[in-house]
Design an enzyme around this catalytic site. Structure first.
Site, PDB file in Angstrom:
ATOM      1  N   CYS A 263       0.701  -1.205   0.050  1.00  8.98           N
ATOM      2  CA  CYS A 263      -0.054   0.016  -0.103  1.00  8.98           C
ATOM      3  C   CYS A 263       1.043   1.235   0.114  1.00  8.98           C
ATOM      4  CB  CYS A 263      -0.950  -0.038   1.198  1.00  8.98           C
ATOM      5  SG  CYS A 263      -2.102  -1.382   1.069  1.00  8.98           S
TER       6      CYS A 263
ATOM      7  N   HIS B  67      -3.945   6.753   1.238  1.00  7.77           N
ATOM      8  CA  HIS B  67      -4.195   5.613   0.810  1.00  7.77           C
ATOM      9  C   HIS B  67      -5.423   5.182   0.942  1.00  7.77           C
ATOM     10  CE1 HIS B  67      -4.197   1.251  -0.210  1.00  7.77           C
ATOM     11  NE2 HIS B  67      -3.748   1.296   1.205  1.00  7.77           N
TER      12      HIS B  67
ATOM     13  N   ASN C 120     -10.020  -1.130  -2.062  1.00  7.89           N
ATOM     14  CA  ASN C 120      -8.296  -0.918  -1.653  1.00  7.89           C
ATOM     15  C   ASN C 120      -7.550  -1.451  -2.832  1.00  7.89           C
ATOM     16  OD1 ASN C 120      -5.722  -1.009  -0.934  1.00  7.89           O
ATOM     17  ND2 ASN C 120      -6.259  -1.525   1.248  1.00  7.89           N
TER      18      ASN C 120
HETATM   19  N1  ACO Z   1     -18.749  -9.882   6.099  1.00 10.08           N
HETATM   20  C1  ACO Z   1     -19.322 -10.337   7.139  1.00 10.08           C
HETATM   21  N2  ACO Z   1     -18.654 -10.463   8.226  1.00 10.08           N
HETATM   22  C2  ACO Z   1     -17.218 -10.290   8.207  1.00 10.08           C
HETATM   23  C3  ACO Z   1     -16.537 -10.308   7.274  1.00 10.08           C
HETATM   24  C4  ACO Z   1     -17.451  -9.836   5.845  1.00 10.08           C
HETATM   25  N3  ACO Z   1     -16.639  -9.512   4.831  1.00 10.08           N
HETATM   26  N4  ACO Z   1     -15.241 -10.086   7.716  1.00 10.08           N
HETATM   27  C5  ACO Z   1     -15.300 -10.505   9.040  1.00 10.08           C
HETATM   28  N5  ACO Z   1     -16.393 -10.830   9.220  1.00 10.08           N
HETATM   29  C6  ACO Z   1     -17.015 -10.995  10.797  1.00 10.08           C
HETATM   30  C7  ACO Z   1     -15.624 -11.583  11.374  1.00 10.08           C
HETATM   31  O1  ACO Z   1     -15.933 -12.938  11.417  1.00 10.08           O
HETATM   32  C8  ACO Z   1     -16.343 -11.152  12.937  1.00 10.08           C
HETATM   33  O2  ACO Z   1     -17.105 -11.991  13.410  1.00 10.08           O
HETATM   34  P1  ACO Z   1     -17.248 -12.453  14.807  1.00 10.08           P
HETATM   35  O3  ACO Z   1     -17.367 -11.321  15.724  1.00 10.08           O
HETATM   36  O4  ACO Z   1     -18.270 -13.679  14.821  1.00 10.08           O
HETATM   37  O5  ACO Z   1     -16.099 -13.307  15.072  1.00 10.08           O
HETATM   38  C9  ACO Z   1     -16.715  -9.859  12.757  1.00 10.08           C
HETATM   39  O6  ACO Z   1     -17.075  -9.728  11.339  1.00 10.08           O
HETATM   40  C10 ACO Z   1     -15.669  -8.712  13.185  1.00 10.08           C
HETATM   41  O7  ACO Z   1     -14.413  -8.960  12.448  1.00 10.08           O
HETATM   42  P2  ACO Z   1     -13.398  -8.058  12.636  1.00 10.08           P
HETATM   43  O8  ACO Z   1     -12.186  -8.576  11.858  1.00 10.08           O
HETATM   44  O9  ACO Z   1     -13.079  -7.547  14.176  1.00 10.08           O
HETATM   45  O10 ACO Z   1     -13.864  -6.747  12.097  1.00 10.08           O
HETATM   46  P3  ACO Z   1     -13.254  -5.173  11.856  1.00 10.08           P
HETATM   47  O11 ACO Z   1     -14.231  -4.292  12.361  1.00 10.08           O
HETATM   48  O12 ACO Z   1     -11.969  -5.114  12.451  1.00 10.08           O
HETATM   49  O13 ACO Z   1     -12.989  -4.964  10.465  1.00 10.08           O
HETATM   50  C11 ACO Z   1     -11.648  -4.596   8.752  1.00 10.08           C
HETATM   51  C12 ACO Z   1     -12.524  -5.577   9.566  1.00 10.08           C
HETATM   52  C13 ACO Z   1     -12.642  -4.033   7.858  1.00 10.08           C
HETATM   53  C14 ACO Z   1     -10.717  -5.614   7.618  1.00 10.08           C
HETATM   54  C15 ACO Z   1     -10.772  -3.709   9.619  1.00 10.08           C
HETATM   55  O14 ACO Z   1     -10.071  -4.415  10.364  1.00 10.08           O
HETATM   56  C16 ACO Z   1      -9.708  -2.979   8.563  1.00 10.08           C
HETATM   57  O15 ACO Z   1     -10.059  -2.135   7.591  1.00 10.08           O
HETATM   58  N6  ACO Z   1      -8.506  -3.138   8.890  1.00 10.08           N
HETATM   59  C17 ACO Z   1      -7.332  -2.282   8.090  1.00 10.08           C
HETATM   60  C18 ACO Z   1      -7.133  -2.683   6.841  1.00 10.08           C
HETATM   61  C19 ACO Z   1      -6.207  -2.078   6.083  1.00 10.08           C
HETATM   62  O16 ACO Z   1      -5.886  -0.891   6.260  1.00 10.08           O
HETATM   63  N7  ACO Z   1      -5.224  -2.890   5.540  1.00 10.08           N
HETATM   64  C20 ACO Z   1      -3.934  -2.086   5.207  1.00 10.08           C
HETATM   65  C21 ACO Z   1      -3.774  -1.952   3.552  1.00 10.08           C
HETATM   66  S1  ACO Z   1      -3.770  -3.351   2.934  1.00 10.08           S
HETATM   67  C22 ACO Z   1      -2.265  -3.531   2.069  1.00 10.08           C
HETATM   68  O17 ACO Z   1      -1.164  -3.044   2.550  1.00 10.08           O
HETATM   69  C23 ACO Z   1      -1.969  -4.794   1.328  1.00 10.08           C
END
Ligand code: ACO
Length: 334
Positions: A115, A261, A291
């Protein structure tokens, strides 16, 4: 010492739109969950047989950038290509761009900083122009995520986020006030596994992967500890933007446009609030593209410029955080 400026911008995204509803038909997810957690409504995915690849999308964006820079392809002294999803394990995608563009020979460097890749690539280009070694550098960020994602419920926390696309910029020696003021780069390999795709690789050859083939934690799909990434991202984004402002004696009030980003709309909104920027001073398009990793900043910068949101004399701040962990910023005077 010379200065560099962005002379031309271009972008390309595949025609195929994949909505949240489309994803909810192939995995256990919903439009509501995706929009609430990430802000994403739809993304673009390459379709098998549509002639696209990571390098080829980069070429399409590059052609527009070259035309807008009003230079000839043969004026390009160097290609810097940023991606985490190259066409091949080797060679790099930069040489494919050089060939498809019809440049007989020129140096081509691939940058592998996920990223933060476009910020790293801009920084590399800027150094070569500053020293006087090169006059025109083509910088590309391109990603073909779609073919490598786990499109089942098992991979939903990662696969709903990413999209395909490319952006490009021609950096040229500046003859006026418009210039890249500074770039600031960081990495912290301690967290290298927290957002990674570790095989196939020299650590996980294909026969080994097939032999082990665990149902959980499959090494040939991306892995992400989303919450950990989120926590680090909001801290590092702020730090590296402040580092860039301080280095140039600028204050947050001087920012005309921040292009973060496009990792997650919630991260962008957190940064916007922290720097007390009004909506018209932050550009987001993750809603439409997801993304696109190394491509996200050049796609957003191109769209902002096309919409007339980037004006002569403006202070533009680009900032990124991602896998590595790596992060960086670039402060420009347009
Ligand atoms: N649809 C429905 N439910 C989902 C999904 C989905 N697509 N994905 C995960 N869940 C569920 C999980 O299983 C979990 O269920 P549970 O509570 O029963 O265990 C629940 O949703 C919550 O999951 P979390 O992972 O805690 O959700 P969070 O609020 O953290 O959101 C996300 C996830 C969107 C990925 C977030 O953490 C995020 O954006 N993180 C940063 C991503 C990022 O910036 N990446 C960097 C760039 S990428 C790169 O460099 C390649």
């Amino acid at each position: 010492m010379y200065s560099s400026k962005i002379k031309g911008l271009g972008k390309y995204v595949p025609e195929n739109i994949v909505t949240n509803k489309d994803l909810s038909e192939i995995m256990d997810t919903s439009d509501e969950w995706i929009q609430e957690r990430t802000g994403i409504k739809e993304r673009r995915h390459i379709k098998k047989g549509d002639g696209n690849s990571c390098a080829k999308m980069g070429v399409k964006a590059a052609k527009i950038a070259i035309e807008r820079a009003e230079i000839d392809k043969d004026d390009i002294d160097l290609i810097v290509f940023a991606t985490l999803s190259p066409d091949y394990y080797f060679p790099g995608s930069g040489v494919i761009v050089q060939d498809v563009l019809g440049i007989e020979t020129c140096p081509a460097i691939d940058v592998r900083n996920q990223c933060s890749g476009f910020i790293y690539a801009i920084s590399v280009a800027d150094q070569f122009i500053k020293t006087g070694m090169y006059k025109n550098v083509l910088v590309i960020g391109s990603e073909n995520h779609s073919g490598g994602l786990d499109m089942t419920t098992r991979g939903r926390n990662v696969s709903v986020i990413f999209g395909d696309g490319a952006g490009a910029a021609v950096l040229s020696r500046s003859e006026d006030d418009s210039k890249i003021l500074s770039t600031h780069l960081h990495s912290q390999g301690q967290y290298s596994k927290e957002l990674s795709l570790i095989g196939p690789s020299t650590q996980h050859w294909v026969p080994e992967i097939i032999a082990e083939n665990p149902q959980e934690n499959i090494p040939y799909y991306p892995y992400m500890d989303g919450q950990l990434v989120f926590k680090h991202a909001v801290v590092r984004f702020s730090e590296v933007i402040n580092e860039g402002l301080d280095a140039n004696d600028l204050k947050k009030e001087d920012i005309n446009l921040l292009i973060p980003h496009q990792a997650n709309l919630r991260i962008s909104q957190f940064i916007q609030k922290k720097f007390q920027l009004s909506d018209d001073r932050v550009y987001n398009n993750i809603q439409r593209y997801g993304n696109t990793t190394a491509a996200s900043i050049p796609i957003a910068l191109t769209e902002a410029w096309e919409e007339g949101k980037v004006k002569k004399g403006d202070v533009i701040v680009l900032a990124a955080f991602g896998s590595g962990f790596t992060w960086g910023s670039c402060i420009l005077k347009w």
